[in-house]
Write a protein that holds these residues in place. Structure first.
Motif, short mmCIF file in Angstrom:
data_model
loop_
_atom_site.label_atom_id
_atom_site.label_comp_id
_atom_site.label_asym_id
_atom_site.label_seq_id
_atom_site.Cartn_x
_atom_site.Cartn_y
_atom_site.Cartn_z
N ALA A 11 51.42 29.66 82.57
CA ALA A 11 51.91 29.10 82.85
C ALA A 11 52.08 27.72 83.30
CB ALA A 11 52.18 30.23 84.38
N THR A 12 50.72 27.27 82.70
CA THR A 12 50.72 25.79 83.55
C THR A 12 50.45 24.82 82.18
OG1 THR A 12 48.19 25.72 83.75
CG2 THR A 12 49.63 25.35 85.26
N THR A 94 54.18 48.27 68.93
CA THR A 94 53.72 48.56 70.38
C THR A 94 53.09 46.48 71.25
OG1 THR A 94 53.32 50.86 70.21
CG2 THR A 94 52.34 50.08 71.79
N ILE A 95 53.79 46.67 72.28
CA ILE A 95 53.41 45.08 72.59
C ILE A 95 52.08 45.69 73.07
CG2 ILE A 95 53.69 43.79 74.44
CD1 ILE A 95 56.84 43.24 73.67
N PHE A 96 51.36 45.13 73.78
CA PHE A 96 49.95 45.26 74.35
C PHE A 96 49.47 44.29 74.68
CE2 PHE A 96 48.57 48.38 70.30
CZ PHE A 96 48.20 48.67 71.26
N ALA A 97 50.14 43.27 74.84
CA ALA A 97 49.98 41.99 75.92
C ALA A 97 51.37 41.25 75.77
CB ALA A 97 48.78 41.56 75.62
N GLN A 98 52.12 40.19 77.30
CA GLN A 98 52.26 39.37 77.22
C GLN A 98 52.22 38.16 78.08
OE1 GLN A 98 56.78 40.18 77.08
NE2 GLN A 98 57.58 37.88 76.90
N GLY A 99 52.33 37.14 77.35
CA GLY A 99 51.97 35.94 78.17
C GLY A 99 52.67 35.38 79.60
N PRO A 100 52.67 34.07 79.54
CA PRO A 100 53.91 33.93 80.79
C PRO A 100 54.65 32.87 79.86
CG PRO A 100 51.97 32.52 81.28
CD PRO A 100 51.46 34.06 80.28
N SER A 101 55.99 32.36 80.80
CA SER A 101 56.29 31.29 79.85
C SER A 101 55.54 30.28 79.50
CB SER A 101 58.02 31.35 81.19
OG SER A 101 58.54 32.78 79.93
N PHE A 102 56.28 29.49 78.51
CA PHE A 102 55.27 27.40 78.87
C PHE A 102 56.20 27.05 78.02
CE2 PHE A 102 54.07 29.99 74.60
CZ PHE A 102 53.86 29.08 73.65
#
Length: 152
Positions: A11-12, A94-102
């Motif tokens: 996120a940062t 199939t989505i296994f992971a999604q990171g935060p917005s950057f």
């Protein structure tokens, strides 16, 4: 099933168009992993540039833990991108992971981009503090007689 966690970008994080987007993830679970391969995709959460995920890499080993994408200089700027890890299971994505917005900043915005939350940099022999902001301005204070303000 695989237990995948995206650790970077976070996120940062922000990157600059024309640079490299380093993508890292961790895997924990059964060996051999199921699924054994994943795809890495970029999502524009604002839906301004593209409406679906953009495939960056396909068929990476689930346990590899990293990939690096060369960001084109034009066409990929904004503050609402995220990375997803996807696998094809029984013919379905199939989505296994999604990171935060950057953010991906325009080319030339900053040099040696460092997230704003980074600690000051101290060099041996002299004290030098650098603070970077997403707006691309940095205040650099040098020990001694002079203080400089640079706008990038």
């Amino acid at each position: 099933m695989a237990d995948l966690t995206l650790t970077s970008p976070n996120a940062t994080s922000f990157v600059v168009a024309g640079g490299e987007l380093s993508i890292y993830w961790t895997y924990s679970g059964v060996q051999p992993p199921s699924p054994s391969t994943i795809s890495v995709e970029l999502v524009d959460n604002s839906k301004k540039l593209f409406t679906g995920p953009l495939a960056l890499f396909a068929n990476l080993a689930t346990t590899s833990g990293k990939a690096s994408w060369s960001i084109p200089k034009l066409g990929y700027t904004g503050s609402s991108f995220s990375v997803i890890l996807v696998a094809n299971i029984n013919g379905e994505a199939t989505i296994f992971a999604q990171g935060p917005s950057f953010a991906i900043l325009p080319e030339g915005t900053v040099n040696n981009a460092t997230p704003a939350a980074q600690e000051p940099v101290v060099h041996s022999g002299a004290t030098m503090t650098a603070r970077w902001s997403l707006a691309g301005q940095a205040a650099v204070a040098a020990a001694g007689m002079a203080t400089f303000l640079m706008h990038i």
